[in-house]
Design a protein around this motif. Structure first.
Motif, short mmCIF file in Angstrom:
data_model
loop_
_atom_site.label_atom_id
_atom_site.label_comp_id
_atom_site.label_asym_id
_atom_site.label_seq_id
_atom_site.Cartn_x
_atom_site.Cartn_y
_atom_site.Cartn_z
N THR A 178 1.40 25.19 52.40
CA THR A 178 0.05 25.52 53.11
C THR A 178 -0.74 24.17 53.03
O THR A 178 -1.55 23.79 54.12
CB THR A 178 -0.72 26.69 52.53
OG1 THR A 178 0.04 27.92 52.26
CG2 THR A 178 -1.85 27.16 53.55
N GLN A 179 -0.67 23.48 52.15
CA GLN A 179 -1.70 22.17 51.93
C GLN A 179 -1.13 21.08 52.04
O GLN A 179 -1.46 20.05 52.53
CB GLN A 179 -1.98 22.22 50.55
CG GLN A 179 -3.51 22.76 50.07
CD GLN A 179 -3.49 22.83 48.52
OE1 GLN A 179 -4.16 23.97 48.12
NE2 GLN A 179 -3.33 22.00 47.85
N GLY A 180 0.35 21.16 52.49
CA GLY A 180 0.86 19.77 52.76
C GLY A 180 1.28 19.16 51.47
O GLY A 180 2.35 18.34 51.25
N LYS A 223 -11.23 21.81 53.87
CA LYS A 223 -10.53 22.69 52.86
C LYS A 223 -9.75 21.67 52.19
O LYS A 223 -9.66 20.38 52.16
CB LYS A 223 -9.11 23.32 53.85
CG LYS A 223 -9.76 24.29 54.81
CD LYS A 223 -8.86 25.51 55.02
CE LYS A 223 -9.44 26.68 55.80
NZ LYS A 223 -10.68 27.41 55.15
N THR A 224 -9.02 22.30 51.02
CA THR A 224 -8.41 21.26 49.90
C THR A 224 -7.52 20.49 50.58
O THR A 224 -7.47 19.09 50.50
CB THR A 224 -7.62 22.17 48.89
OG1 THR A 224 -8.72 22.82 48.17
CG2 THR A 224 -6.92 21.27 48.02
N ALA A 225 -6.77 21.00 51.73
CA ALA A 225 -5.56 20.26 52.39
C ALA A 225 -6.29 18.89 52.89
O ALA A 225 -5.93 17.99 52.97
CB ALA A 225 -5.06 21.07 53.49
N SER A 256 -9.75 29.72 44.59
CA SER A 256 -9.51 30.86 45.11
C SER A 256 -8.18 30.95 45.92
O SER A 256 -7.54 32.05 45.94
CB SER A 256 -10.48 31.04 46.10
OG SER A 256 -10.40 30.12 47.24
N SER A 257 -7.41 29.92 46.53
CA SER A 257 -6.45 29.93 47.25
C SER A 257 -5.14 30.47 46.35
O SER A 257 -4.57 31.29 46.68
CB SER A 257 -6.00 28.78 48.03
OG SER A 257 -5.83 27.55 47.00
N ALA A 258 -5.10 29.59 45.27
CA ALA A 258 -4.04 30.03 44.40
C ALA A 258 -4.11 31.55 43.74
O ALA A 258 -3.21 32.24 43.49
CB ALA A 258 -4.00 29.02 43.18
N VAL A 271 4.08 28.21 48.02
CA VAL A 271 3.09 28.50 48.95
C VAL A 271 1.95 27.65 49.12
O VAL A 271 1.78 26.91 50.21
CB VAL A 271 2.47 29.88 48.80
CG1 VAL A 271 1.41 30.33 49.91
CG2 VAL A 271 3.31 30.97 48.87
N GLU A 272 1.23 27.10 48.09
CA GLU A 272 0.38 26.13 47.94
C GLU A 272 0.85 24.92 48.57
O GLU A 272 -0.08 24.29 49.49
CB GLU A 272 -0.24 25.97 46.51
CG GLU A 272 -1.12 26.97 46.14
CD GLU A 272 -2.71 26.44 45.96
OE1 GLU A 272 -2.75 25.43 45.04
OE2 GLU A 272 -3.62 26.78 46.50
N ARG A 273 2.04 24.35 48.35
CA ARG A 273 2.59 23.06 48.75
C ARG A 273 2.65 23.50 50.14
O ARG A 273 2.27 22.32 51.07
CB ARG A 273 3.93 22.99 47.89
CG ARG A 273 4.42 21.51 48.21
CD ARG A 273 5.57 21.27 47.36
NE ARG A 273 6.77 22.21 47.66
CZ ARG A 273 7.23 22.43 48.87
NH1 ARG A 273 7.19 21.63 49.90
NH2 ARG A 273 8.27 23.17 48.98
N THR A 289 -1.44 22.45 39.40
CA THR A 289 -2.56 22.72 38.59
C THR A 289 -3.06 23.94 39.01
O THR A 289 -3.21 24.82 37.79
CB THR A 289 -3.56 21.55 38.82
OG1 THR A 289 -3.27 20.33 38.71
CG2 THR A 289 -5.01 21.80 37.92
N ASP A 290 -3.46 24.30 39.94
CA ASP A 290 -3.99 25.76 40.12
C ASP A 290 -3.22 26.85 39.88
O ASP A 290 -3.59 27.97 39.16
CB ASP A 290 -4.54 25.58 41.67
CG ASP A 290 -5.65 24.57 41.94
OD1 ASP A 290 -5.71 23.90 41.00
OD2 ASP A 290 -6.55 24.88 43.05
N THR A 291 -1.83 26.75 40.58
CA THR A 291 -1.02 27.77 40.28
C THR A 291 -0.54 28.00 38.80
O THR A 291 -0.46 29.18 38.46
CB THR A 291 0.14 27.72 41.10
OG1 THR A 291 0.76 26.15 41.08
CG2 THR A 291 -0.07 27.91 42.77
MG LIG Z 1 -7.05 25.82 46.61
#
Ligand SMILES: [Mg+2]
Ligand SMILES: Nc1ncnc2c1ncn2[C@@H]1O[C@H](COP(=O)(O)OP(=O)(O)OP(=O)(O)O)[C@@H](O)[C@H]1O
Ligand SMILES: C[C@@](O)(CCO)CC(=O)[O-]
Length: 297
Positions: A134-136, A185-187, A98-100, A130-132, A141-143
């Motif tokens: 935000t997640q650290g 969260k995923t992070a 969902s985040s991606a 953005v994912e990197r 994969t997702d993006t």
């Molecule tokens: Mg995600």
């Protein structure tokens, strides 16, 4: 915009091992309008953020806020007040990307709003950043899966389309069981796995399974590999009792199943066989919702 299911290799892929993921038919849309503040409304979160600036650290909107910041910065646009309205079919924080999906759809809507031409590669690169951030820590994969669609192999943070496996998977019927709300969260889950000193042995085993799955075109064999991957993910402590209960039922009434995404609850992907009616009867009291899904190109 679509969602994604990781068939094999979540968490291992963050460390360069192999993952196989597929784009699925759950969509997100984002509307962008001029406004007198920064306003972010999410129907799924049933929440609205109103702020004078983009420095607010509301975790629920961290991906969107970072998407705005990276978009404005990347295209040298003076940040201006906008209202973003987000509508998504993807259950939030349950392993379906969902985040991606929200990041990618926000980028596409912003590029339309500012008449900036972005190709898939532009979208993918910005979304991954953005994912990197935000997640650290994040893999592509997702993006990549949500941007390019189909069935992808990801390894060493590069990807390739698996057209042969896509042809086999198009003949498969999958069911996504949203089993339980994640309270992490995923992070957070990626961080917890990073602290396991035995993780590399597990990742190597997962990589072997994913490599084997690429060549498979038999549903029974594919299902057994899903189950094997799940057993390894349990050793990374990312499964839960509720998830394992659904997996145990799926062992008897499907070809196979595993948790998908970062874990800590969330969703199970199940490869259906002819017992699917019995399966649904037996899991329906153990899940929040069920989504029949097909791979989409
Ligand atoms: Mg995600
Ligand atoms: N519809 C939405 N509206 C607003 N923000 C959303 C929406 N969907 C996802 N998000 C953002 O993404 C976060 C969830 O991302 P997270 O990576 O934890 O889960 P996921 O992407 O669903 O699962 P996975 O990463 O394991 O595939 C939410 O907390 C929120 O910040
Ligand atoms: C857990 C993880 O492997 C998948 C999350 O959908 C994290 C990532 O690849 O960025």
């Amino acid at each position: 915009m679509v969602a994604k299911v990781i068939l094999f290799g979540e968490h291992a892929v963050v460390y360069g091992y192999r993952a196989i993921s597929m784009a699925i038919n759950l969509n997100t849309s984002v509307k962008v309008e001029k406004a007198d503040k920064f306003i972010i409304y999410s129907e799924n979160l049933n929440k609205t953020l109103v702020s004078d600036n983009l420095e607010c650290n509301d975790r629920d909107f961290s991906y969107i806020i970072n998407t705005l910041k990276i978009f404005f910065n990347n295209f040298n646009i003076e940040p201006e007040y906008l209202k973003l309205s987000i509508y998504s079919e993807i259950p939030v924080s349950c392993g379906l990307g969902s985040s991606a999906s929200v990041i990618i759809e926000t980028l596409k809507s912003l590029s339309n709003f500012y008449n900036i031409e972005l190709d898939k590669n532009d979208i993918f690169k910005l979304a991954y950043e953005v994912e990197r951030i935000t997640q650290g820590k994040a893999s592509i994969t997702d993006t990549a899966t949500i941007t390019y669609g189909g069935v992808l192999e990801i390894k060493d943070n590069k990807f390739r389309k698996l057209n042969d496996l896509n042809d086999f998977i198009k003949e498969c019927d999958f069911l996504i069981a949203y089993v339980e709300k994640r309270n992490k969260k995923t992070a957070d889950l990626v961080k917890e796995v990073s602290n396991l000193d035995y993780k590399d042995e597990i990742f190597k085993e997962i990589d072997k399974i994913a490599k084997e799955a690429i060549k498979v075109n038999d549903k029974k064999e594919f299902g057994e590999l899903l189950l094997k991957n799940h057993e390894l993910l349990k050793k990374l402590n990312i499964s839960t009792n509720k998830i394992d209960k659904v997996i145990d039922i799926a062992k008897k009434y499907s070809y196979g199943a595993k948790i998908t995404g970062a874990g800590g609850g969330g969703c199970v992907i199940i490869l259906l066989n002819d017992n699917w009616k019995e399966l649904i009867k037996r899991i329906k009291n153990h899940v929040i919702s069920l989504y029949p899904c097909k791979v989409i190109l």
